[in-house]
Write an enzyme that holds these catalytic residues in place. Structure first.
Site, PDB file in Angstrom:
ATOM      1  N   CYS A   1      10.837  -8.747 -11.046  1.00 59.68           N
ATOM      2  CA  CYS A   1       9.389  -8.419 -10.729  1.00 59.68           C
ATOM      3  C   CYS A   1       8.803  -7.507 -11.945  1.00 59.68           C
ATOM      4  O   CYS A   1       7.996  -6.661 -11.701  1.00 59.68           O
ATOM      5  CB  CYS A   1       9.706  -7.173  -9.461  1.00 59.68           C
ATOM      6  SG  CYS A   1      10.752  -6.093  -9.746  1.00 59.68           S
TER       7      CYS A   1
ATOM      8  N   CYS B   1     -11.723  -3.185   1.187  1.00 58.60           N
ATOM      9  CA  CYS B   1     -11.163  -2.240   1.512  1.00 58.60           C
ATOM     10  C   CYS B   1     -12.288  -0.964   1.534  1.00 58.60           C
ATOM     11  O   CYS B   1     -12.352  -0.483   0.337  1.00 58.60           O
ATOM     12  CB  CYS B   1      -9.867  -1.811   1.220  1.00 58.60           C
ATOM     13  SG  CYS B   1      -9.045  -0.370   1.859  1.00 58.60           S
TER      14      CYS B   1
END
Length: 416
Positions: A367, A62
């Protein structure tokens, strides 16, 4: 002042760590074994150059990686990254004195993130649209996001920019959440506050121009041109605007598959912190389910989806704050299995109630490895055995990890 250091290990947030006379120094984007030049600010440092690179280093894919705060690990080779992420979980469990088999990391990135939140800010009469820089409130402008689903990758920034232009007169900082759903894009805008009639009409016209499925402000629907549906097993769910969803489609499917596999044979299952039903609606294909969630809107969406889906077993649902009012032992004892998927803070109060229950099977989804370990330790201290732990990587290129633990009561609790 620049100085040269050697990185000895990686931290839990993917920072390289160098030892110094004053203690550890954390260097983003540095890898173990590397010699790097840094500029230090206390215990944190900025990477100036990599002077001797690790063989585990690769070129980030990226162009925004060194500025954007969204990803932290694109400079790592894939195998090294996977080992580091799983080892971080193992270390967290060990710190909590939990010994359990940890499965290999499951890559659940799939087609990419199905939801992104872009920030719109108005510094010096300009408008910036993008993600936040790491540990900063500065916006890094982006033209695309390569870790997003194809439907969002190039489309999300122009949508956020168009909405920013329409609401520019207020100059309020906006956070624009864009979700790819079955019927297009679902957009929720935060930070603006109530709309004037002219702004509402303007946004309705914009939603038509951009062909959005739904546009809302702080969860208040401005226009719904098509129901923003998401498939969950056999069901189609229309979640409330801005409601929680798993980060990727494959992540949700992977977690749900592990949950339903663990609950195989259970006739009655409680799904706690159920959200809009990614587990409950799939579990209902084979078992009766009682779904409990704090948000009334999420429960209403789950219930509507259940009633519209033929072939499911009975699903009952309840809006209830499980932090303040956890299910108590007599309620829990009615179930063959309990699935629990709390927010990052974990579910300590509910874990304490489960610990004194007779529920034979608990499937814990989290999470956050630290709160998962804390809650698992509570259950293990009361006779549950942690059979296995499965790490699921739907937050690829970040330090975040999804964890599933399967806990089974080894013997029936003795009555006094």
């Amino acid at each position: 002042m620049a100085e040269q250091v050697t990185i000895t290990r990686l931290g839990a947030k993917a920072d390289g760590i160098a030892e110094s006379a004053s203690g550890p120094v954390f260097v983003p984007m540095a890898l173990p074994g590397e010699t790097v030049t840094i500029e230090r600010d206390g215990a944190r440092a900025r990477l100036v150059s990599v002077d001797a690179a690790s063989p585990e280093r690769e070129t980030p894919f990226c162009p925004y990686f060194d500025a954007c705060g969204g990803c932290a690990t694109q400079h790592m080779r894939h195998g090294f990254y996977q080992d580091w992420k799983r080892d971080t979980l193992v270390h967290t469990l060990r710190q909590a004195r939990i010994e359990a088999p940890v499965a290999p990391l499951i890559d659940a990135h799939g087609d990419g993130r199905r939801r992104v939140t872009l920030h719109v800010r108005f510094p010096d009469r300009a408008m910036r649209v993008g993600y936040m820089a790491a540990r900063s409130h500065e916006v890094v402008e982006i033209a695309f996001c390569p870790i997003a689903e194809p439907a969002l990758k190039h489309a999300a920034p122009p949508v956020a920019r168009a909405i920013g232009e329409h609401l520019r007169s207020s100059r309020k900082p906006l956070d624009i959440q864009i979700t790819a759903v079955e019927t297009g894009l679902d957009v929720d805008v935060r930070g603006h506050g109530p709309l004037m009639d002219k702004d509402r009409l303007s946004l309705i016209g914009l939603a038509e121009k951009l062909d959005l499925a739904r546009l809302s402000i702080h969860g208040d629907v401005v226009v719904e041109r098509r129901p923003p549906a998401i498939r969950m097993g056999k069901a189609l769910v229309v979640p409330p605007a801005g409601s929680f969803l798993q980060a990727t489609r494959l992540g949700e499917e992977t977690l749900a598959g592990l949950v339903t596999e663990a609950c195989q044979g259970a006739k009655r299952v409680a799904d706690l912190f159920s959200g809009v039903g990614p587990f409950a609606l799939r579990l209902a294909e084979k078992a009766e389910v009682h779904a409990v969630e704090t948000e009334a809107g999420a429960i209403a969406a789950l219930d509507k989806a259940f009633r519209a889906t033929p072939g499911l077993r009975r699903v009952t649902s309840e809006a209830r704050d499980l932090f303040r009012r956890p299910l108590l032992t007599p309620e829990l004892n009615a179930f063959d299995a309990v699935v629990i998927d709390p927010p990052r803070a974990g579910a300590e109060a509910q874990a304490k109630q489960l610990a004194v229950s007779k529920v034979p099977l608990i499937v814990s989804v989290s999470c956050d490895a630290a709160t998962f370990a804390r809650d698992a330790a509570i259950l293990m201290g009361s006779g549950y055995r942690l059979e296995r732990v499965v790490p699921v990587d739907q937050f690829k290129h970040s330090p975040h990890l999804e964890v599933i633990g399967i806990l089974r009561r080894e013997t029936a609790k003795k009555r006094r």
